[in-house]
Design an enzyme around this catalytic site. Structure first.
Site, short mmCIF file in Angstrom:
data_model
loop_
_atom_site.label_atom_id
_atom_site.label_comp_id
_atom_site.label_asym_id
_atom_site.label_seq_id
_atom_site.Cartn_x
_atom_site.Cartn_y
_atom_site.Cartn_z
NE ARG A 29 23.52 2.92 52.80
CZ ARG A 29 24.24 4.04 52.73
NH1 ARG A 29 24.94 4.31 51.64
NH2 ARG A 29 24.29 4.89 53.75
CG ASP A 30 22.55 -0.06 42.88
OD1 ASP A 30 22.18 0.63 41.92
OD2 ASP A 30 22.70 -1.30 42.81
CB ILE A 31 20.05 -4.22 45.37
CG1 ILE A 31 19.78 -5.40 46.27
CG2 ILE A 31 20.17 -4.65 43.92
CD1 ILE A 31 18.41 -6.04 46.06
CG HIS A 100 17.64 4.84 38.41
ND1 HIS A 100 16.73 4.34 37.49
CD2 HIS A 100 18.82 4.28 38.11
CE1 HIS A 100 17.35 3.51 36.68
NE2 HIS A 100 18.63 3.45 37.03
P1 5GP Z 1 20.30 1.29 35.60
O1 5GP Z 1 21.12 0.22 34.95
O2 5GP Z 1 18.84 1.20 35.20
O3 5GP Z 1 20.87 2.68 35.42
O4 5GP Z 1 20.40 1.04 37.16
C1 5GP Z 1 19.51 0.24 37.87
C2 5GP Z 1 20.14 0.01 39.22
O5 5GP Z 1 19.14 -0.50 40.08
C3 5GP Z 1 21.28 -1.01 39.19
O6 5GP Z 1 22.49 -0.39 39.67
C4 5GP Z 1 20.79 -2.12 40.12
O7 5GP Z 1 21.83 -2.67 40.90
C5 5GP Z 1 19.74 -1.43 40.96
N1 5GP Z 1 18.67 -2.30 41.41
C6 5GP Z 1 18.00 -3.24 40.68
N2 5GP Z 1 17.06 -3.83 41.42
C7 5GP Z 1 17.11 -3.24 42.66
C8 5GP Z 1 16.37 -3.44 43.86
O8 5GP Z 1 15.46 -4.26 43.97
N3 5GP Z 1 16.73 -2.67 44.93
C9 5GP Z 1 17.72 -1.74 44.87
N4 5GP Z 1 18.00 -1.06 45.98
N5 5GP Z 1 18.44 -1.54 43.74
C10 5GP Z 1 18.14 -2.27 42.65
#
Ligand code: 5GP
Ligand code: ZN
Length: 115
Positions: A29-31, A100
């Site tokens: 799950r996204d944080i 991701h």
């Molecule tokens: P991006 O912007 O690179 O497409 O998405 C990165 C995602 O990773 C963001 O939606 C952010 O909320 C999530 N994220 C960042 N740090 C962490 C973490 O430590 N744990 C989890 N589960 N999600 C994270």
């Protein structure tokens, strides 16, 4: 020890709420969820973005989508629909440079872009 956040989640060095775990794919799950269902589906191996993953291992790229579809069903969002998204690079809003696949659902997601 690596400085890649998602490699560290794969290694169990940083906790995450895991929803799927296969030989080569992890989903958690996204944080900071942007929708009622917001899951990140990643290859356990490190690739910077979707294009690099697909060029190196297209079958693994396909398995990310397969796992996302299975999770959409188990989360109960498959029937109403959901969005799959690979943000890539600065203009794409990528913040974590370990590829991701975002799975977003559980509510109408609005227009495709906010710009
Ligand atoms: P991006 O912007 O690179 O497409 O998405 C990165 C995602 O990773 C963001 O939606 C952010 O909320 C999530 N994220 C960042 N740090 C962490 C973490 O430590 N744990 C989890 N589960 N999600 C994270
Ligand atoms: Zn990584």
């Amino acid at each position: 020890m690596t400085d890649c956040l998602f490699c560290r989640i794969v290694e169990g060095e940083i906790p995450a709420t895991v929803v799927a775990d296969t030989d080569d794919v992890l989903a958690f799950r996204d944080i900071t969820p942007k929708a009622p269902t917001h899951v990140l589906v990643i290859p356990k191996a490190h690739y910077a973005n979707a294009a690099e993953l697909a060029a190196a291992d297209p079958a693994l790229a396909g398995r990310l989508i397969d796992v996302a579809g299975t999770i959409a069903t188990s989360e109960g969002v498959a029937e109403d629909g959901y969005r799959l998204m690979f943000n890539t690079g600065r203009h794409g809003g990528q913040e974590v440079f370990h590829v991701h696949l975002h799975l977003l659902g559980g509510t109408p997601l609005g227009p495709m872009l906010a710009i």
